[in-house]
Scaffold this motif. Structure first.
Motif, PDB file in Angstrom:
ATOM      1  N   MET A  23      31.619  18.290  46.674  1.00 14.44           N
ATOM      2  CA  MET A  23      31.937  19.562  47.321  1.00 14.44           C
ATOM      3  C   MET A  23      32.258  20.658  46.311  1.00 14.44           C
ATOM      4  O   MET A  23      32.751  21.726  46.678  1.00 14.44           O
ATOM      5  CB  MET A  23      33.090  19.379  48.300  1.00 14.44           C
ATOM      6  CG  MET A  23      32.700  18.571  49.524  1.00 14.44           C
ATOM      7  SD  MET A  23      33.938  18.621  50.856  1.00 14.44           S
ATOM      8  CE  MET A  23      33.833  20.357  51.349  1.00 14.44           C
ATOM      9  N   GLY A  24      31.974  20.398  45.038  1.00 12.92           N
ATOM     10  CA  GLY A  24      32.117  21.429  44.024  1.00 12.92           C
ATOM     11  C   GLY A  24      33.528  21.610  43.517  1.00 12.92           C
ATOM     12  O   GLY A  24      33.875  22.706  43.047  1.00 12.92           O
ATOM     13  N   LYS A  25      34.326  20.543  43.561  1.00 15.08           N
ATOM     14  CA  LYS A  25      35.696  20.620  43.067  1.00 15.08           C
ATOM     15  C   LYS A  25      35.826  19.804  41.781  1.00 15.08           C
ATOM     16  O   LYS A  25      35.518  18.610  41.774  1.00 15.08           O
ATOM     17  CB  LYS A  25      36.684  20.091  44.103  1.00 15.08           C
ATOM     18  CG  LYS A  25      36.511  20.693  45.492  1.00 15.08           C
ATOM     19  CD  LYS A  25      36.693  22.202  45.492  1.00 15.08           C
ATOM     20  CE  LYS A  25      36.411  22.780  46.865  1.00 15.08           C
ATOM     21  NZ  LYS A  25      36.549  24.254  46.869  1.00 15.08           N
ATOM     22  N   PRO A  26      36.291  20.414  40.699  1.00 16.73           N
ATOM     23  CA  PRO A  26      36.577  19.610  39.495  1.00 16.73           C
ATOM     24  C   PRO A  26      37.775  18.720  39.786  1.00 16.73           C
ATOM     25  O   PRO A  26      38.661  19.086  40.574  1.00 16.73           O
ATOM     26  CB  PRO A  26      36.897  20.668  38.437  1.00 16.73           C
ATOM     27  CG  PRO A  26      37.452  21.823  39.233  1.00 16.73           C
ATOM     28  CD  PRO A  26      36.694  21.819  40.536  1.00 16.73           C
ATOM     29  N   VAL A  27      37.810  17.557  39.184  1.00 20.55           N
ATOM     30  CA  VAL A  27      38.842  16.578  39.530  1.00 20.55           C
ATOM     31  C   VAL A  27      39.585  16.121  38.274  1.00 20.55           C
ATOM     32  O   VAL A  27      38.967  15.841  37.244  1.00 20.55           O
ATOM     33  CB  VAL A  27      38.229  15.360  40.261  1.00 20.55           C
ATOM     34  CG1 VAL A  27      39.313  14.350  40.622  1.00 20.55           C
ATOM     35  CG2 VAL A  27      37.503  15.809  41.530  1.00 20.55           C
TER      36      VAL A  27
END
Length: 384
Positions: free
Chosen positions: A251-255
């Protein structure tokens, strides 16, 4: 393909809604006190396996593995048994020696860390291979977040749950290391079971309870993920590759992840996320400070996370690699070299197509070229 799962499970409910997939209600009683129920469950499963004469039975945990081995007793010829190892729990003792020799033909690890772990267990005889878990990158895709009243706030979160081993409580100590004005700009969202009484008491003692939000168990986690600027999975036990991590990246979130087990195999630090030590509160605080001070970098890493998810985390890739394991097993072919990094292709791109009926280990199976797709190839081996 058939799915055998408990009547009240979400898996069985969803399987019943998929055309062409056979759903079979099956219990997996566990423990000595359930011996009568285990006998009934074993007899029911044995009859089903005898009726359908599968080529492959794929199991995913101790309870179904034990029951399948018992249910296959006396069945000749018997299907090949594939076990996927989803966690980092140890597999030692005589019970695993017996299962590895008597009831397992192949073992799949969901990350390289687990494959290496398996190489030091009785299951090394089953030539463990890595098949990374895949997520639906079309379903888990970037979405526009709700507009916020305060754009200075950094929203970080996780859909990995609230269990202690998930490490979310380490964020409390990490936030405590930040300056007061920095803490006031951070909001933490954690989906899953509501926190326990002990966890709530810990939050209350920290004085940071207003920084943490718990939306509970969600049927659809996407709106919650969409609201985040970045995700985190800070596990220090049990975890392997983490579906939650891959869903957030899709979903395009850096983690931000800990350097535990297979979690670092998801993230390229400096590119699409952050890797911090287990219980590394100072490193976590530094990563949070970086996020606060450079929002453009957070967005850039989020775009990189999405690109990597599309390239490596898709369900089509996962299915192709799983079917390639089936094909090699049915042909009696040796496993390829598994000493690879996460960017190397762990299997042939060919998809599996086999004749109907029960197969033998060295039966020739044709594998025509087909594109990666979430749809199974025509005429695959019968799988239970």
């Amino acid at each position: 393909m058939h799915v055998a799962a408990p009547e009240d499970s979400r898996l069985l409910h969803e399987a019943r809604g998929i055309p062409g997939l056979h759903a079979f209600a099956q219990t997996y009683p566990n423990g000595l006190r359930t011996l009568p129920a285990r006998r009934r469950a074993c007899a029911r499963l044995h009859a089903y396996l005898e009726e359908h004469r599968f080529d492959i039975v794929h199991v995913n945990g101790s309870a179904d593995h034990r029951l399948v081995i018992a249910a296959l007793r006396g069945l000749r010829p018997r299907p090949l048994v594939v076990l996927t190892k989803h966690n980092t729990k140890p597999m030692r003792g005589l019970q695993h020696v017996w299962r590895a020799r008597a009831g397992t033909d192949k073992v799949i690890a969901v990350c390289e860390f687990v494959r290496r772990q398996l190489s030091h267990t009785p299951y090394r005889r089953c030539q463990p291979e890595t098949v990374y878990n895949g997520v639906d990158t079309a379903f888990f895709s970037p979405a526009e977040a709700d507009r916020r009243t305060d754009g200075r706030q950094l929203w970080i979160g996780s859909n990995a749950g609230t269990a202690d081993y998930k490490g979310w409580t380490d964020l409390v100590k990490a936030l405590a290391l930040l300056a007061p004005d920095e803490r006031e700009r951070i909001q933490v969202v954690i989906a899953g079971h509501p926190p326990s009484a002990a966890q709530r008491q810990m939050l209350a003692r920290s004085g940071l309870q207003d920084r943490f939000h718990f939306p509970g168990l969600l049927d659809d986690v996407r709106p919650t993920i969409a609201r985040l600027d970045a995700g985190f999975v800070l596990s220090h036990d049990i975890e392997t590759i983490s579906f939650a991590c891959r869903e957030m990246m899709a979903m395009g979130k850096p983690v931000m992840v800990t350097d535990y087990a297979g979690l670092p195999e998801n993230v390229r630090p400096g590119t699409d996320g952050w890797i911090v030590p287990v219980h590394g509160h100072a490193a976590m605080a530094a990563a949070l400070r970086d996020m606060l001070n450079d929002r453009e970098e957070v967005l850039r890493r989020g775009r990189a996370a999405r690109h990597r998810a599309i390239a490596e985390f898709g369900i089509g890739t996962f299915l192709d690699h799983t079917e390639a394991v089936y094909a090699r097993l049915l042909q009696g072919a040796p496993a390829p070299d598994s000493e690879r990094g996460p960017d190397r292709d762990p299997a042939s791109p060919d998809r599996l197509s086999g004749e109907a009926g029960h197969s033998r280990r060295r039966r020739t199976v044709r594998t025509p070229d087909m594109p990666a797709s979430p749809r199974p190839a025509a005429g695959p081996p019968r799988v239970g």
